[in-house]
Scaffold this motif. Structure first.
Motif, PDB file in Angstrom:
ATOM      1  N   UNK B  70       0.837  -1.203   0.000  1.00  0.00           N
ATOM      2  CA  UNK B  70       0.000   0.000   0.000  1.00  0.00           C
ATOM      3  C   UNK B  70       0.877   1.261   0.000  1.00  0.00           C
ATOM      4  N   UNK B  71       1.959   1.251   0.800  1.00  0.00           N
ATOM      5  CA  UNK B  71       2.798   2.450   0.915  1.00  0.00           C
ATOM      6  C   UNK B  71       3.625   2.693  -0.338  1.00  0.00           C
ATOM      7  N   UNK B  72       4.182   1.623  -0.910  1.00  0.00           N
ATOM      8  CA  UNK B  72       5.111   1.797  -2.029  1.00  0.00           C
ATOM      9  C   UNK B  72       4.531   1.301  -3.347  1.00  0.00           C
ATOM     10  N   UNK B  73       3.209   1.475  -3.528  1.00  0.00           N
ATOM     11  CA  UNK B  73       2.594   0.947  -4.751  1.00  0.00           C
ATOM     12  C   UNK B  73       3.195   1.573  -6.001  1.00  0.00           C
ATOM     13  N   UNK B  74       3.727   2.839  -5.869  1.00  0.00           N
ATOM     14  CA  UNK B  74       4.273   3.514  -7.053  1.00  0.00           C
ATOM     15  C   UNK B  74       5.497   2.762  -7.595  1.00  0.00           C
ATOM     16  N   UNK B  75       6.391   2.363  -6.691  1.00  0.00           N
ATOM     17  CA  UNK B  75       7.585   1.619  -7.135  1.00  0.00           C
ATOM     18  C   UNK B  75       7.184   0.269  -7.719  1.00  0.00           C
ATOM     19  N   UNK B  76       6.289  -0.411  -7.005  1.00  0.00           N
ATOM     20  CA  UNK B  76       5.866  -1.736  -7.466  1.00  0.00           C
ATOM     21  C   UNK B  76       5.206  -1.644  -8.840  1.00  0.00           C
ATOM     22  N   UNK B  77       4.362  -0.623  -9.001  1.00  0.00           N
ATOM     23  CA  UNK B  77       3.656  -0.445 -10.275  1.00  0.00           C
ATOM     24  C   UNK B  77       4.651  -0.187 -11.408  1.00  0.00           C
ATOM     25  N   UNK B  78       5.671   0.650 -11.091  1.00  0.00           N
ATOM     26  CA  UNK B  78       6.689   0.985 -12.084  1.00  0.00           C
ATOM     27  C   UNK B  78       7.367  -0.288 -12.608  1.00  0.00           C
ATOM     28  N   UNK B  79       7.596  -1.248 -11.691  1.00  0.00           N
ATOM     29  CA  UNK B  79       8.247  -2.496 -12.106  1.00  0.00           C
ATOM     30  C   UNK B  79       7.253  -3.502 -12.697  1.00  0.00           C
ATOM     31  N   UNK B  80       5.994  -3.395 -12.258  1.00  0.00           N
ATOM     32  CA  UNK B  80       4.994  -4.360 -12.752  1.00  0.00           C
ATOM     33  C   UNK B  80       4.680  -4.119 -14.223  1.00  0.00           C
ATOM     34  N   UNK B  81       4.734  -2.844 -14.654  1.00  0.00           N
ATOM     35  CA  UNK B  81       4.317  -2.536 -16.027  1.00  0.00           C
ATOM     36  C   UNK B  81       5.190  -3.243 -17.077  1.00  0.00           C
ATOM     37  N   UNK B  82       6.539  -3.109 -17.039  1.00  0.00           N
ATOM     38  CA  UNK B  82       7.308  -3.795 -18.083  1.00  0.00           C
ATOM     39  C   UNK B  82       7.150  -5.319 -18.033  1.00  0.00           C
ATOM     40  N   UNK B  83       7.071  -5.891 -16.832  1.00  0.00           N
ATOM     41  CA  UNK B  83       6.907  -7.345 -16.727  1.00  0.00           C
ATOM     42  C   UNK B  83       5.598  -7.781 -17.383  1.00  0.00           C
ATOM     43  N   UNK B  84       4.519  -7.064 -17.060  1.00  0.00           N
ATOM     44  CA  UNK B  84       3.212  -7.434 -17.607  1.00  0.00           C
ATOM     45  C   UNK B  84       3.183  -7.265 -19.125  1.00  0.00           C
ATOM     46  N   UNK B 211       4.834 -15.691 -18.416  1.00  0.00           N
ATOM     47  CA  UNK B 211       5.238 -14.888 -17.252  1.00  0.00           C
ATOM     48  C   UNK B 211       6.524 -15.462 -16.661  1.00  0.00           C
ATOM     49  N   UNK B 212       6.582 -16.799 -16.536  1.00  0.00           N
ATOM     50  CA  UNK B 212       7.794 -17.436 -16.004  1.00  0.00           C
ATOM     51  C   UNK B 212       9.001 -17.064 -16.875  1.00  0.00           C
ATOM     52  N   UNK B 213       8.809 -17.108 -18.186  1.00  0.00           N
ATOM     53  CA  UNK B 213       9.901 -16.799 -19.106  1.00  0.00           C
ATOM     54  C   UNK B 213      10.431 -15.389 -18.914  1.00  0.00           C
ATOM     55  N   UNK B 214       9.510 -14.430 -18.784  1.00  0.00           N
ATOM     56  CA  UNK B 214       9.928 -13.035 -18.609  1.00  0.00           C
ATOM     57  C   UNK B 214      10.648 -12.867 -17.271  1.00  0.00           C
ATOM     58  N   UNK B 215      10.137 -13.468 -16.213  1.00  0.00           N
ATOM     59  CA  UNK B 215      10.761 -13.349 -14.886  1.00  0.00           C
ATOM     60  C   UNK B 215      12.181 -13.925 -14.913  1.00  0.00           C
ATOM     61  N   UNK B 216      12.330 -15.090 -15.563  1.00  0.00           N
ATOM     62  CA  UNK B 216      13.674 -15.678 -15.659  1.00  0.00           C
ATOM     63  C   UNK B 216      14.595 -14.735 -16.427  1.00  0.00           C
ATOM     64  N   UNK B 217      14.084 -14.169 -17.506  1.00  0.00           N
ATOM     65  CA  UNK B 217      14.858 -13.201 -18.274  1.00  0.00           C
ATOM     66  C   UNK B 217      15.279 -12.013 -17.418  1.00  0.00           C
ATOM     67  N   UNK B 218      14.364 -11.549 -16.580  1.00  0.00           N
ATOM     68  CA  UNK B 218      14.670 -10.408 -15.703  1.00  0.00           C
ATOM     69  C   UNK B 218      15.655 -10.796 -14.608  1.00  0.00           C
TER      70      UNK B 218
END
Lengths: 311, 276
Positions: B70-84, B211-218
Motif C-alpha cells: 500500500x505504501x510503495x505501490x508507485x515503485x511496485x507499479x513501475x516495475x509491474x508494467x514492463x513485466x506485464x 510470465x515465467x519466461x519473462x521473470x527468468x529473463x529479468x
C-alpha cells in the motif's frame, strides 16, 4: 427421459398446406433429367459396381458386381447385416468413395465426386454442437454460399414439420437423440436435393424412438417427394419405409434380392400388424440367411417369423 | 455457463438441467471453501511470525507485506508494467506461432512427420538452461526476454491446437465433403471452432509459462521489472520487498489469465451466437 414428449408430426392434411417452395432455384441440379431425358430412365443407375480395399495383407473385396436402378421418387432400402458392403455402396453413390470397377450414373452422368444435389444423412446426427438447431439446418446453405436469409423461413418450416417448433434455438446438447436426428433430416432437405442418401440414420436410437422416426420420415416424404436410398439392417424398418428392398449379402457382397413392397401408401404403423407384412419380412429374413449360408440362423428363423415378430 | 460453452458438449447426450437451488449452493461453496482455506493459512502465517518471533528477513508477516504494497505501490507499479507488457507480448507471439505451427502440422503430412517428433524432443530440453544463451544471441534488451519467453510458452499451444484440429468429428468432415465444402470452409466453420476449447486450454498454460519466461529473463539481466526487483531486494536481504513484488506478480498473472478466460468466453459467444 428428460426431453419433452415427442411432438407427433402433424397429420398429412396439415402437411399439405406447408409451403416448401424454394426461395431460389438451385443451380447444378441433375441436368439429364431436366433436359428431358426419357421418362423411364432411372435417376440412379448402379452398374456392375465393385469395391476392393487394398490392405497390406491381401485385397479385400467388399462389393462384387452390384447392379441396381432407382427411379425418380422411389424409396429403395439396402438391407443386410453389418459389414455386407451396403454402406460402402451408399458412400460410392454419394461420391464419397470411388468404385474399383463398374460405374454409377446419376441422371446419366457418372458420379466422380460429391454433388450438391445429393443430401446425405449418417448414423449420427453430426450436428455442430456450438450451433442452434436452426443454424445447423442452415449449415448446407452457408457451405453452398446461398443467401442464408432467403432460406431461413424454409428452415423454420422444415423444423416445424418434424415437430421441432420451439426448439429452433436449442443447442444439440439440449435435444434428445431422436430430435437431433430430426434436425439432421431437416438439414439434408434444406437445399432441396433430388436424392436423399440415408446411412442407418435411426440405428443409434432406441426402438420406440426409432418407430416414431420411421412414421415421421414416411410422413415427411409424403409431403415432399424425394428419391431415397436408405441403408439399414432392420428388416421391419426396410419393409415399412420402402417401395423396394434390396437385400445385400454374401462374401464378397452382392445383391441377393430386389423385392417390391406390396403395401399401399400412405403407410401407417398398423401395416406392421398385417400377415402380409410378416410374410414379406420372413421372405427378406430367409434371403439374408441364405445369402450368408448360416445354418444356425435357420433355426431361429423358424421360431422368429411367427406372428410378425421379426426383429 | 453450464449450457453455453463449446467445451461442455463433449459426451453429454441429453442435457440435464441442474435445479437452480442446488447449483446456487454449489457456487457459494465453490467460493467460500477456497477463500476460507486461504484466510486460515494467512492467519496462521501471521500468528506464526508474530508469536514465533521470526525475523522479517526470513519471513515477513502478511500484514507487513500488505502495508509495504500500500505504501510503495508507485515503485511496485513501475516495475509491474514492463513485466506485464513483456509477458503479454510474449504470450501473443507464442499463441500466434503455436497456432501457425499447428495448422502446418495439420495440413502437411511432410511437415507433421518432420516437425512433430522434433517438437516433442525439444520439449525434453530443460529450456531454462538456455536462457543465458538468449542474452548472447539477442542482447540485454527486452527482445531477448520476449524471445526466451515465447520459446518456452509456444509449445503447449502447438500441442493443444494440433490435438484440437485432429479431434474434429469425422462424421462432420464427411458431411462437409458430401456438401462439396472447400478446405477453407471446413477450417473456418468446423475445424477451428471445434478446436477452440483445446486452443484456449493451451493458451491458459502458455500465459503462465510466458510470465515465467519473462521473470527468468529479468533474473538474468534487466534494469526494471518485478523479476529484477525480486533479485535486487533479495541481494540486499530485503525480504519484504521481494515478497511484495511476488504478490504483485501474482496479481499481474491473475489479470492476464483473466483476460485469456474473458477471450475464451467472447469467442464461445461469437461462435454459438444465433447468426442465421
Amino acid at each position: 427421459m428428460s426431453w419433452p414428449p415427442p411432438k407427433r408430426a402433424p397429420p398429412s392434411s396439415a402437411n399439405m398446406s406447408v409451403d416448401l417452395t424454394l426461395p431460389l432455384p438451385l443451380t447444378n441440379s441433375i441436368p439429364a433429367i431436366n433436359a428431358g431425358a426419357a421418362p423411364s430412365a432411372p435417376l440412379v443407375s448402379v452398374r456392375a459396381v465393385e469395391k476392393t480395399y487394398f490392405t497390406r495383407q491381401a485385397p479385400v473385396q467388399a462389393v462384387a458386381s452390384a447392379s441396381l436402378d432407382v427411379a425418380r421418387g422411389e424409396f429403395v432400402s439396402l438391407l443386410g447385416p453389418s459389414g455386407c458392403g451396403k454402406s460402402t455402396l451408399l458412400m460410392m453413390i454419394a461420391g464419397l468413395e470411388q468404385p474399383t470397377g463398374g460405374s454409377i450414373l446419376l441422371g446419366g452422368a457418372e458420379v466422380k465426386k460429391p454433388r450438391r444435389d445429393i443430401g446425405v444423412i449418417f448414423q449420427d446426427a453430426t450436428l455442430l454442437p456450438w450451433k442452434s438447431a436452426l443454424d445447423n439446418v442452415l449449415f448446407p446453405i452457408r457451405i453452398l454460399k446461398l443467401p442464408v436469409e432467403a432460406y431461413r423461413p424454409r428452415a423454420l418450416e422444415l423444423l416445424n414439420m418434424v415437430g421441432l417448433s420451439g426448439f429452433e434455438h436449442k443447442k444439440p446438447s439440449e435435444l434428445s437423440g431422436g430430435m437431433r436426428q430430426r434436425v439432421a433430416i431437416c438439414r439434408s432437405l434444406i437445399h432441396d436435393p433430388d436424392i436423399l442418401l440415408m446411412d442407418e440414420p435411426f440405428s443409434a436410437l432406441d426402438a420406440i424412438t426409432r418407430d416414431q422416426m420411421n412414421v415421421a420420415l414416411s410422413e415427411i416424404l409424403e409431403t415432399y417427394k424425394k428419391t431415397v436410398i436408405f441403408v439399414t439392417h432392420s428388416i421391419r424398418e426396410a419393409a415399412f419405409l420402402s417401395d423396394r428392398v434390396v437385400v445385400m449379402g454374401g462374401r464378397p457382397s452382392t445383391i441377393a434380392l430386389d423385392m417390391t413392397m406390396p403395401f399401399p401408401r400412405p403407410r401407417r404403423f398398423e401395416i406392421e400388424e398385417t400377415p402380409e407384412f410378416a410374410l414379406v419380412c420372413r421372405k427378406l429374413r430367409l434371403t439374408i440367411e441364405e445369402a450368408h449360408q448360416n445354418p444356425l440362423a435357420v433355426r431361429s428363423a423358424a421360431s422368429g417369423t411367427f406372428a410378425g415378430k421379426i426383429e | 455457463m453450464a449450457t453455453t460453452g463449446i467445451g461442455t458438449e463433449t459426451g453429454a447426450i441429453i442435457a440435464t438441467p441442474t435445479p437452480p437451488k442446488e447449483s446456487g449452493g454449489a457456487n457459494v461453496r465453490g467460493i467460500v471453501l477456497p477463500l476460507g482455506l486461504a484466510a486460515i493459512v494467512l492467519v496462521g502465517w501471521q500468528l506464526a511470525v508474530t508469536l514465533g518471533h521470526i525475523p522479517p528477513v526470513i519471513l515477513p508477516s502478511p500484514v507487513s507485506i500488505t502495508r509495504y504494497i500500500i505504501e510503495r505501490y508507485d515503485i511496485l507499479l513501475m516495475h509491474a508494467v514492463p513485466t506485464t507488457l513483456e509477458s503479454a507480448a510474449s504470450f501473443v507471439l507464442a499463441t500466434l506461432l503455436g497456432i501457425a505451427l499447428a495448422i502446418i502440422i495439420t495440413y502437411s503430412q511432410i511437415a507433421r512427420e518432420a516437425l512433430y517428433p522434433n517438437l516433442v524432443f525439444f520439449q525434453l530440453i530443460p529450456k531454462i538452461a538456455l536462457a543465458p544463451l538468449f542474452i548472447i544471441w539477442l542482447g540485454i534488451g527486452s527482445q531477448s526476454r520476449i524471445a526466451f519467453s515465447v520459446f518456452i510458452a509456444f509449445f503447449p499451444v502447438v500441442i493443444a491446437t494440433t490435438a484440437g484440429f485432429a479431434n474434429v468429428d469425422k462424421g462432420m468432415l464427411r458431411l462437409c465433403r458430401a456438401l462439396t465444402a472447400s478446405e477453407w470452409q471446413i477450417f473456418t466453420s468446423v475445424r477451428f471452432p471445434a478446436a477452440l476449447p483445446h486452443i484456449f486450454s493451451g493458451m491458459k498454460i502458455a500465459i503462465t509459462l510466458a510470465i515465467i519466461g519473462v521473470i527468468i529473463g529479468e533474473f538474468i539481466t534487466a534494469q526494471a521489472g518485478l523479476g529484477y526487483l525480486i533479485i535486487f531486494a533479495t541481494a540486499r536481504a530485503d525480504t519484504e520487498i521481494s515478497m511484495a513484488a511476488i504478490v504483485v506478480l501474482c496479481i499481474c498473472g491473475l489479470l492476464l489469465y483473466g483476460l485469456v478466460a474473458l477471450g475464451e468466453s467472447i469467442a464461445n459467444r461469437f461462435y454459438s451466437a444465433d447468426n442465421s
